[in-house]
Design an enzyme around this catalytic site. Structure first.
Site, short mmCIF file in Angstrom:
data_model
loop_
_atom_site.label_atom_id
_atom_site.label_comp_id
_atom_site.label_asym_id
_atom_site.label_seq_id
_atom_site.Cartn_x
_atom_site.Cartn_y
_atom_site.Cartn_z
N GLY A 177 0.81 -1.22 0.00
CA GLY A 177 0.00 0.00 0.00
C GLY A 177 0.83 1.25 0.00
CB SER B 93 0.60 4.11 -5.67
OG SER B 93 1.87 3.81 -6.14
CD GLU C 153 8.30 -3.29 -5.00
OE1 GLU C 153 8.20 -2.76 -3.89
OE2 GLU C 153 7.49 -3.13 -5.92
#
Lengths: 382, 333
Positions: free
Chosen positions: A132, A134, A250
């Site tokens: 969570g 953007s 990521e």
């Protein structure tokens, strides 16, 4: 001045071949039994049953401590398993985000309660995470987020809206970046990350259908959602540092250069054993790039093992890797005259899928422009 | 990086810095007495018994300092002469990087001490004295000298010593060239970062413009990808593993990187970098030439493409991911 690592530094203490063979035979049996159909960009696709079978093999949470169900394997072993799963075009969406970044984040910065309750569930393949970050008015500039949590007895009350949240409709938890203190001159101060159960009072998930007609993205609305204290990551207010660390994870993996490997594989088959010179050079150019980017990605695993910063290498790798992912279908369509079509041959279907999904490769996980800015900063120019 | 490698790097770096103003003849004399050209030769033969990774450090630093002399070929001459138990041959041995299309001449980077030539003729490696009359010295776009040396017409290769197969000579020359390219590119990235920080336009340093940052970020990324690909190729070479992928990939990547790094550097330096006076061309002109020295960029790409197609889609991943095994273990280097 950078020099070479010598050969000994590259030496792998494990039998890499044995591990690769093991994963390949698992994958071959899965395909044989109809467990999944290999497809490009498939690591986003959710398949709970397949993730649970990956878990049985010990392929989730591989590097985490045994106390939380992990396998205490090396980063290199995890890299090998991930590469094999990705190259085979396996559906990893049900566990990928949790294994890649949310789990490690909880391990590093979560409360003991959170670690004990969530990490073993992730390792078992039963727990899906979404990211969570953007918001409607905050894409690349995360410091401008408006989702906020206010302190209450025993926890936080969360209000706000996240968008383009991949797989939120399948997720059990979402790590939500929110503002816990008013914005000051230091725009990155006062942010926090909360681990929020998605199936919870006050949370609503609405589909955002992408240009390919698929439902992967979502809008997630938080309306007075209560989040217990022990679901806060870090100390509170240090969310920006946590996000930055998490994004390095990521960005550093093989999912950033193997998303369209299935196309390359099918292309090689379509071209056949005797390519003409144009075909050979074009395919070779892609292979050369793939080997170079993959070598860079392996050097990141070594940096991680040595406890060193991977930000520069990971950012470069993601930039070049995602560009390669986008280049593969473009070369494929020029090398072979095939009409990409969702109803066509294996090759035509995958090509169609890759072409329409390609724009997302250099957006998700940090846009190309943001990456180049980070590299510039790492080079001392900002 | 091992202590030996670090020591070697420091010594070569110091050596090249000290001889920055030397003429080519002076550098050649200094190099021959320094022993660096014999890095790959055994200790019995006055060499340093370096691994290929360590020899690549020498080649990389040569590129980094834009130093003259065909260091790649000289390092190879040292190794070949030592492996053939004739170390004295090394200073006079030219190692040809290719042969002309008509099979008449070998093409070799030139230095003043060369008396013999080692080259591939119809796939076989031969060594022969350089004929007196083959004196025509041409230059590359980097103004580096090379010679077209005619193969002997009487069919007598002058000496028979154990020589590595042509494929291995090509592989080693290509890998060391890639290392030299890496050094030149590393230096260019330093030069352009420094320039972008110092040069002010529109009231701020160039480094503050996003487009400028992108030019430099892209160059630096290409260089690090090249470093990673080269390390893989060197790992296989050091272990004497068969390799029909990594060294091609290293060259393909290095050449691709060279094109982008040179272009971005010139774009960034503007007219300043387009002069004889500025040092940039000493790097970029060499890079443009080296892209196709030893195995050419397209040659490397084509070889990779053919290898991939030969393997087929089903075995493509295994081809890329699996470590190759021992190959030329019997050779005495």
């Amino acid at each position: 001045m950078e020099l070479f690592r010598t050969a000994s530094a590259n030496a792998s203490p494990i039998d890499e071949g044995e591990l690769r063979r093991e994963v390949r035979s698992f994958l071959a049996a899965e395909i044989e039994a109809g467990g999944f159909e290999p497809r490009d960009n498939n690591w986003v696709a959710c398949n709970r049953a397949f993730s649970e079978r990956c878990a049985e093999q010990g392929y989730i949470g591989m590097t985490w401590p045994r106390a939380y169900g992990g396998g205490e394997k090396t980063a290199r072993e995890r890299l090998i398993v991930c590469e094999e799963l990705l190259a085979a075009g396996a559906p990893l969406g049900s566990h990928w985000v949790a294994d890649r970044q949310s789990g490690p984040q909880i391990l590093r910065n979560g409360s003991e309660t959170l670690r004990r309750s969530l990490l073993p569930e992730i390792v078992a393949g039963r727990c899906t995470f979404a990211i969570g970050m953007s918001e409607p008015d905050s894409g690349s500039d995360l410091s401008s987020i408006r989702t906020a949590a206010r302190k209450e007895d025993g926890g936080w009350v969360l209000d706000g809206r996240k968008v383009w949240t991949t797989n939120a409709h399948h997720a059990d938890y979402m790590i939500v970046l929110c503002r816990t203190e008013p914005k000051t001159e230091d725009r990155y101060a006062g942010l926090s990350q909360l681990v929020v159960p998605v199936r919870n009072e006050g949370v609503s998930v609405r589909p955002i259908v992408n240009l390919a007609g698929w439902h992967e993205l979502n809008e997630v609305i938080f309306d007075g959602v209560f989040v217990p204290d022990d679901h806060l990551l870090g100390k509170g207010g240090d969310g920006w540092r946590l996000v930055t660390e998490e994004l390095a994870f990521e960005r550093s993996g093989p999912d950033r250069f193997l998303s369209t490997f299935v196309i390359l594989r099918l292309l090689v088959d379509e071209v056949g054993k005797n390519p003409d010179r144009y075909q050979a050079v074009e395919i070779g150019r892609l292979i050369s790039r793939l080997i170079a980017v993959r070598s860079l990605s392996h050097s990141i695993a070594e940096l991680l093992e040595g406890g060193r910063s991977v930000i520069k290498a990971a950012t470069m790798m993601k930039d070049m890797g995602t560009t390669l992912e986008q280049e593969i279908p473009e070369v494929a369509r020029r090398v072979l005259a095939v009409q990409p079509s969702p109803e066509g041959s294996d090759f035509a279907r995958n090509l169609a899928n890759a072409i329409v999904n390609a724009p997302s490769f250099s957006i998700r996980g940090g846009t190309r422009e943001i990456l180049k800015g980070i590299i510039a900063r790492e080079l001392g120019m900002r | 990086m091992s202590d030996t490698a670090r020591l070697l790097a420091d010594s070569v770096d110091t050596f090249l810095a000290r001889h920055a103003e030397a003429t080519e003849a002076e550098l050649l004399a200094a190099l021959q007495s320094s022993g660096f050209a014999m890095a790959l030769a055994s200790e019995d033969h006055g060499g340093l018994a370096c691994s290929w990774s360590e020899a690549a450090i020498v080649a990389r630093l040569w590129g980094y300092h834009a130093a003259p002399l065909p260091i790649v070929e000289m390092l190879m001459a040292g190794q070949i002469a030592s492996a053939a138990a004739d170390p004295d041959l090394a200073p006079s041995l030219a190692v040809a990087s290719m042969s002309s299309g008509d099979g008449q001449t070998a093409i070799a980077a030139h230095h003043a001490g060369q008396r013999f030539c080692l080259a591939a003729r119809e796939g076989a490696v031969v060594a022969f004295p350089i004929p007196m009359e083959s004196g025509e010295i041409a230059t590359t776009i980097a103004s580096e000298p090379y010679r077209r040396i005619p193969f002997p017409t009487d069919g007598t290769a002058s000496f028979s010593r154990p020589l590595p197969p042509h494929s291995e000579i090509l592989r080693r020359g290509t890998i060391l060239t890639t290392a030299r390219m890496l050094g030149a590119m590393d230096r260019i990235v330093e030069i352009i970062i420094e320039h972008a920080k110092l040069r002010t336009q529109f009231g701020r340093p160039l480094a503050k413009f996003q487009l400028v940052q992108t030019l430099i970020s892209d160059a630096a990324s290409e260089v690090d990808a090249t470093r990673a690909a080269l390390e893989r190729a060197l790992l296989f070479l050091d272990r004497a593993w068969d390799d029909d992928l990594a060294w091609y990939a290293a060259k393909g990547q290095a050449a691709r990187a060279a094109t982008l790094v040179a272009a971005n550097a010139h774009q960034l330096m503007g007219a300043i970098g387009f002069t004889q006076e500025h040092v940039l061309h000493a790097y970029t002109r060499r890079l443009w030439a080296w892209r196709d020295a030893w195995l050419s960029q397209t040659g490397a790409e084509e070889a990779l493409g053919r290898r991939a197609c030969e393997a087929g889609g089903g075995r493509l991943w295994s081809l890329l991911a699996d470590m190759p095994g021992p190959a030329f273990a019997s050779e005495n280097d």
